[in-house]
Design an enzyme around this catalytic site. Sequence first.
Site, mmCIF file in Angstrom:
data_model
loop_
_atom_site.group_PDB
_atom_site.id
_atom_site.type_symbol
_atom_site.label_atom_id
_atom_site.label_comp_id
_atom_site.label_asym_id
_atom_site.label_seq_id
_atom_site.Cartn_x
_atom_site.Cartn_y
_atom_site.Cartn_z
ATOM 1 N N SER A 1 -19.000 20.978 7.539
ATOM 2 C CA SER A 1 -18.217 22.203 7.780
ATOM 3 C C SER A 1 -17.922 22.986 6.518
ATOM 4 C CB SER A 1 -16.904 21.847 8.490
ATOM 5 O OG SER A 1 -16.197 20.859 7.766
ATOM 6 N N ARG A 2 -17.925 22.330 5.368
ATOM 7 C CA ARG A 2 -17.532 23.019 4.130
ATOM 8 C C ARG A 2 -18.390 22.524 2.966
ATOM 9 N NH1 ARG A 2 -12.677 21.183 2.314
ATOM 10 N NH2 ARG A 2 -12.332 19.577 3.877
ATOM 11 N N ASN B 1 -22.736 12.839 3.706
ATOM 12 C CA ASN B 1 -22.082 13.727 2.736
ATOM 13 C C ASN B 1 -20.554 13.694 2.807
ATOM 14 O OD1 ASN B 1 -21.779 16.418 1.102
ATOM 15 N ND2 ASN B 1 -20.802 16.801 3.084
ATOM 16 N N ILE C 1 -19.033 20.114 -9.062
ATOM 17 C CA ILE C 1 -19.573 21.175 -8.199
ATOM 18 C C ILE C 1 -18.416 22.009 -7.640
ATOM 19 C CG2 ILE C 1 -21.014 21.639 -6.162
ATOM 20 C CD1 ILE C 1 -22.543 20.117 -8.396
ATOM 21 N N GLY D 1 -19.886 15.777 7.470
ATOM 22 C CA GLY D 1 -19.052 16.686 6.677
ATOM 23 C C GLY D 1 -19.750 18.002 6.384
ATOM 24 N N TYR E 1 -12.245 6.059 -5.803
ATOM 25 C CA TYR E 1 -13.399 6.924 -5.533
ATOM 26 C C TYR E 1 -14.658 6.357 -6.207
ATOM 27 C CZ TYR E 1 -15.965 11.412 -5.342
ATOM 28 O OH TYR E 1 -16.887 12.419 -5.118
ATOM 29 N N LYS F 1 -18.173 5.297 -4.452
ATOM 30 C CA LYS F 1 -19.440 5.964 -4.772
ATOM 31 C C LYS F 1 -20.441 5.014 -5.440
ATOM 32 C CE LYS F 1 -18.479 9.990 -3.053
ATOM 33 N NZ LYS F 1 -19.219 10.496 -1.883
ATOM 34 N N SER G 1 -21.886 10.173 -6.419
ATOM 35 C CA SER G 1 -21.219 11.008 -7.433
ATOM 36 C C SER G 1 -21.539 10.445 -8.810
ATOM 37 C CB SER G 1 -19.707 10.970 -7.219
ATOM 38 O OG SER G 1 -19.039 11.517 -8.336
HETATM 39 P P1 NAP Z 1 -15.196 19.204 0.561
HETATM 40 O O1 NAP Z 1 -15.452 20.620 0.206
HETATM 41 O O2 NAP Z 1 -13.828 18.662 0.445
HETATM 42 O O3 NAP Z 1 -15.762 18.943 2.051
HETATM 43 C C1 NAP Z 1 -15.683 17.654 2.595
HETATM 44 C C2 NAP Z 1 -16.352 17.624 3.948
HETATM 45 O O4 NAP Z 1 -16.271 16.292 4.461
HETATM 46 C C3 NAP Z 1 -15.685 18.526 4.972
HETATM 47 O O5 NAP Z 1 -16.660 19.046 5.834
HETATM 48 C C4 NAP Z 1 -14.761 17.567 5.724
HETATM 49 O O6 NAP Z 1 -14.479 17.958 7.060
HETATM 50 C C5 NAP Z 1 -15.626 16.312 5.735
HETATM 51 N N1 NAP Z 1 -14.848 15.093 5.936
HETATM 52 C C6 NAP Z 1 -13.907 14.560 5.133
HETATM 53 N N2 NAP Z 1 -13.421 13.426 5.673
HETATM 54 C C7 NAP Z 1 -14.070 13.242 6.843
HETATM 55 C C8 NAP Z 1 -14.008 12.252 7.865
HETATM 56 N N3 NAP Z 1 -13.180 11.205 7.794
HETATM 57 N N4 NAP Z 1 -14.826 12.391 8.932
HETATM 58 C C9 NAP Z 1 -15.668 13.432 9.023
HETATM 59 N N5 NAP Z 1 -15.789 14.400 8.096
HETATM 60 C C10 NAP Z 1 -14.992 14.307 7.017
HETATM 61 O O7 NAP Z 1 -16.098 18.230 -0.331
HETATM 62 P P2 NAP Z 1 -17.414 18.535 -1.214
HETATM 63 O O8 NAP Z 1 -16.966 18.874 -2.573
HETATM 64 O O9 NAP Z 1 -18.329 19.432 -0.488
HETATM 65 O O10 NAP Z 1 -18.017 17.063 -1.282
HETATM 66 C C11 NAP Z 1 -19.032 16.619 -0.410
HETATM 67 C C12 NAP Z 1 -19.518 15.263 -0.880
HETATM 68 O O11 NAP Z 1 -19.977 15.369 -2.225
HETATM 69 C C13 NAP Z 1 -18.420 14.191 -0.903
HETATM 70 O O12 NAP Z 1 -18.957 12.943 -0.524
HETATM 71 C C14 NAP Z 1 -17.996 14.157 -2.350
HETATM 72 O O13 NAP Z 1 -17.450 12.926 -2.718
HETATM 73 C C15 NAP Z 1 -19.318 14.415 -3.041
HETATM 74 N N6 NAP Z 1 -19.192 14.941 -4.391
HETATM 75 C C16 NAP Z 1 -18.589 16.147 -4.624
HETATM 76 C C17 NAP Z 1 -18.484 16.603 -5.944
HETATM 77 C C18 NAP Z 1 -17.845 17.912 -6.284
HETATM 78 O O14 NAP Z 1 -17.714 18.207 -7.499
HETATM 79 N N7 NAP Z 1 -17.461 18.746 -5.341
HETATM 80 C C19 NAP Z 1 -18.978 15.824 -6.985
HETATM 81 C C20 NAP Z 1 -19.571 14.610 -6.691
HETATM 82 C C21 NAP Z 1 -19.681 14.176 -5.396
HETATM 83 P P3 NAP Z 1 -13.131 18.813 7.419
HETATM 84 O O15 NAP Z 1 -13.364 20.174 6.836
HETATM 85 O O16 NAP Z 1 -13.065 18.811 8.881
HETATM 86 O O17 NAP Z 1 -12.016 18.084 6.744
#
Ligand code: NAP
Length: 248
Positions: free
Chosen positions: A15-16, A91, A189, A13, A156, A160, A143
């Site tokens: 890409s973003r 991730n 985040i 993951g 979720y 986690k 998380s």
């Molecule tokens: P995000 O901005 O939504 O990005 C998610 C990334 O995961 C994207 O690159 C997406 O690819 C990829 N992805 C999703 N499903 C996938 C699959 N089935 N196969 C391959 N790639 C996949 O999320 P984020 O906020 O950066 O979160 C990243 C990690 O941190 C996650 O595990 C999330 O649970 C954890 N987290 C985030 C927060 C927060 O506040 N943001 C807090 C706690 C934990 P595409 O772009 O191609 O869809």
Amino acid sequence: MSVDKRKVALVTGGSRGIGRAVCERLAAEGMDIIFNYNNGEQAAEETLALCKKHGVNAFGIKADISGSEACSRLAAQALELGGRLDVLVNNAGITRDGLIIRMSDEDLNAVIDTNLKGAFYMMREASKIMLKQKSGRIINISSVVGVIGNAGQVNYAASKAGVIGMTKSLARELASRKITVNAVAPGMIETDMTGCLSEAAKAKILDSIPFKEMGCAADVAGLVAFLAGEDSRYITGQVICVDGGMAI
Ligand code: NAP
């Protein structure tokens, strides 16, 4: 460092959001980067460009980590491209929020398949490679929700918390080979994942954060870089929150 001595990191993951920040930070540390994404080709191109600015090799691979075979292929491709695998960052993750009484089987399965099973499949592949190498770092993005829970996120939280259980168990399995396995537990985040929350929901969450502010992806990437580096060689099986005090 010469190209063949560079460490190789595989980030799911990438890409973003947090994954992109991790790719960029590990590239800045001089690692070659291989990351995957699910759909976001354009975003993946942007991550590639950010990594390459640091003079390392970088590759983006389209692969859905919710399937076992896709994960085997991804790991094999990564090994072929990188020649070795020093760091795996699990991730990639999704949310499908809702109260349990209205949560469908589909919402449960999608989250478990991606967040929990995806991490399992990738750890299984990476373990085989790292055991042969007798070195490696596995870093799982969990998380705070997996630590303290959250109403509306039973699916979720299960995924986690499961990641934390897998982290501790695998850390015990791999410790004799000096391979470390740790979990990072971000709080709130700023990424696309949290961008879809209403202002009211954000304000409520902010109120529960002692720092009274959201974190940024680079805050998480900094800890990942530490866990991927030499200074953390004796740290394994740990869960470290990056959350402005949310889980205290
Ligand atoms: P995000 O901005 O939504 O990005 C998610 C990334 O995961 C994207 O690159 C997406 O690819 C990829 N992805 C999703 N499903 C996938 C699959 N089935 N196969 C391959 N790639 C996949 O999320 P984020 O906020 O950066 O979160 C990243 C990690 O941190 C996650 O595990 C999330 O649970 C954890 N987290 C985030 C927060 C927060 O506040 N943001 C807090 C706690 C934990 P595409 O772009 O191609 O869809």
